[in-house]
Design an enzyme around this catalytic site. Structure first.
Site, short mmCIF file in Angstrom:
data_model
loop_
_atom_site.label_atom_id
_atom_site.label_comp_id
_atom_site.label_asym_id
_atom_site.label_seq_id
_atom_site.Cartn_x
_atom_site.Cartn_y
_atom_site.Cartn_z
N ALA A 39 -58.57 -12.88 17.03
CA ALA A 39 -57.36 -12.09 17.20
C ALA A 39 -56.65 -12.38 18.53
O ALA A 39 -55.45 -12.62 18.56
CB ALA A 39 -57.72 -10.60 17.10
N TYR A 112 -68.77 -13.65 8.66
CA TYR A 112 -68.87 -14.10 10.05
C TYR A 112 -70.13 -14.92 10.30
O TYR A 112 -71.20 -14.58 9.78
CB TYR A 112 -68.94 -12.90 11.00
CG TYR A 112 -67.66 -12.12 11.12
CD1 TYR A 112 -66.45 -12.74 11.44
CD2 TYR A 112 -67.66 -10.73 10.97
CE1 TYR A 112 -65.29 -12.00 11.58
CE2 TYR A 112 -66.51 -9.99 11.12
CZ TYR A 112 -65.33 -10.63 11.42
OH TYR A 112 -64.18 -9.90 11.56
N ALA A 241 -43.25 -0.90 10.96
CA ALA A 241 -44.01 -0.41 12.11
C ALA A 241 -43.31 0.81 12.68
O ALA A 241 -42.08 0.89 12.67
CB ALA A 241 -44.12 -1.50 13.17
N ALA A 265 -51.12 -11.88 10.99
CA ALA A 265 -49.79 -11.27 11.10
C ALA A 265 -49.79 -10.20 12.19
O ALA A 265 -48.87 -10.13 13.02
CB ALA A 265 -49.35 -10.67 9.77
N GLY A 266 -50.84 -9.39 12.20
CA GLY A 266 -50.92 -8.31 13.20
C GLY A 266 -51.02 -8.88 14.61
O GLY A 266 -50.44 -8.33 15.55
N ASP A 267 -51.76 -9.97 14.76
CA ASP A 267 -51.91 -10.59 16.08
C ASP A 267 -50.56 -11.14 16.56
O ASP A 267 -50.20 -11.02 17.73
CB ASP A 267 -52.92 -11.76 16.02
CG ASP A 267 -54.24 -11.34 15.40
OD1 ASP A 267 -54.61 -10.16 15.53
OD2 ASP A 267 -54.90 -12.19 14.78
#
Ligand SMILES: Nc1ncnc2c1ncn2[C@@H]1O[C@H](COP(=O)(O)OP(=O)(O)O)[C@@H](O)[C@H]1O
Ligand SMILES: O=C(O)C(=O)C[C@H](O)[C@H](O)COP(=O)(O)O
Length: 306
Positions: A39, A112, A241, A265-267
């Site tokens: 991230a 992970y 948002a 996308a959030g990062d």
């Protein structure tokens, strides 16, 4: 002349991600697309692409994956001088599993391979290396997330050191990034730790599903009541948002784009918003920039990979 434009420093684990070329059980997948992930590293690259002077403080293994990650930083003009190379521990990886849903869409699950990674050994000493100390001393903004404290006790101590350090006008940005798989068996502890970082940040980002999972509500006004401390508080979703600057609430809609891949996308959204704040844009201007940069991640991930 030294560059005096605002410097952003992102602290966290870089990963190499492997995304299957086809949606199928992993045992049947032959070809994977390799890409940089993590991230805070995604945010760093998006910040640099937005024209902000950016550095990463982290650790990678002395292996091809670590060399790939640092080369990616340099390719995007992100300063990698404070990315330490660990002679023993490997670079962390994750593999995405894509499963077709009955309605034709694709569901993604993350697997992970990062326990005992070089970045899990992040510690307060990482922040005290000569390169990291110089960067942190000059930073206008430090960006972190809820992933780092989940990695190990020493990584959490590093994050605490960042939050405890005198700010001297430097902004501290925190993205919740709730990863239940990393808090397995200690999720209540994770919720408490993350809530504490949100309270102590100047800028806090949270997706609405994460807010529901961690704080028990996705309702923005309720989140603001729970967390009045950060100057900027943002609740995001694929639709849009909601941002608070103090008591002022601004709602914004996402841009309508064909989504190729939604990882990161959030990062990228965080990077766009932070770039706006660092360059003195209004709240509305920073949100518009955030949506625009998030959109780049949504439509171009594959180009960015190869
Ligand atoms: N399907 C989408 N269409 C347009 N923009 C999107 C879409 N999904 C995400 N975004 C952009 O990314 C931002 C963050 O999305 P969100 O889903 O909350 O984060 P994350 O990717 O971390 O889960 C949104 O506010 C928007 O700007
Ligand atoms: O889980 C982790 O540790 C990672 O860092 C992997 C990913 O690169 C980011 O999590 C993507 O994040 P989104 O922007 O929320 O899609």
């Amino acid at each position: 002349m030294p560059d005096t434009s605002p410097l952003a420093v992102c602290v966290g684990e870089g990963l190499v991600s492997f995304v299957p070329a086809t949606a199928a059980p992993l045992e049947d997948v032959r070809t994977f697309h390799r890409s940089l992930a993590g991230a805070e590293w995604n945010t760093a690259i998006a910040l640099a692409s937005a024209g902000i002077r950016t550095a990463v403080v982290s650790r990678v293994g002395d292996d091809g994956f670590g060399r790939f990650l640092t080369a990616e930083l340099r390719r995007h003009e992100v300063d990698d001088s404070a990315v330490d190379v660990d002679a023993e521990a490997p670079t962390g990886l994750y593999v995405k599993e894509l499963s077709p849903r009955p309605d034709g869409s694709v569901d993604g699950t993350m697997h992970y391979y990062r326990s005992g990674s070089a970045a899990a050994a992040l510690s307060p000493a990482t922040l005290e290396s000569p390169a990291a100390s110089v960067l942190l001393a000059h930073a206008a903004l430090v960006h972190t997330s809820g992933i780092t404290p989940a990695l190990s006790a020493s990584a959490r101590a590093a994050q605490d050191a960042l939050f405890d350090a005198p700010r001297d006008g430097r902004l501290l940005s925190f993205d919740v990034n709730w990863r239940p798989a990393l808090w397995r068996g200690r999720q209540d502890e994770g919720r408490a730790v993350i809530s504490d970082y949100v309270r102590r940040a100047d800028i806090a980002f949270c997706t609405r599903p994460d807010a529901e999972s961690v704080f028990g509500t996705a309702e923005p006004d309720r989140l603001r009541e729970l967390f009045p401390e950060p100057r900027y508080l943002l609740a995001t979703s694929p639709d849009g948002a909601v941002a608070f600057d103090g008591a002022e609430r601004t709602d914004s809609r996402s841009l309508d784009v064909p989504v190729v891949e939604s990882i990161g996308a959030g990062d990228a959204f965080a990077a766009g918003f932070l770039a706006g704040v660092l360059t003195g844009l209004s709240l509305t201007g920073s949100l518009a920039r955030a949506h625009r940069i998030a959109t780049r991640a949504l439509v171009s991930t594959r180009d960015h990979i190869d």
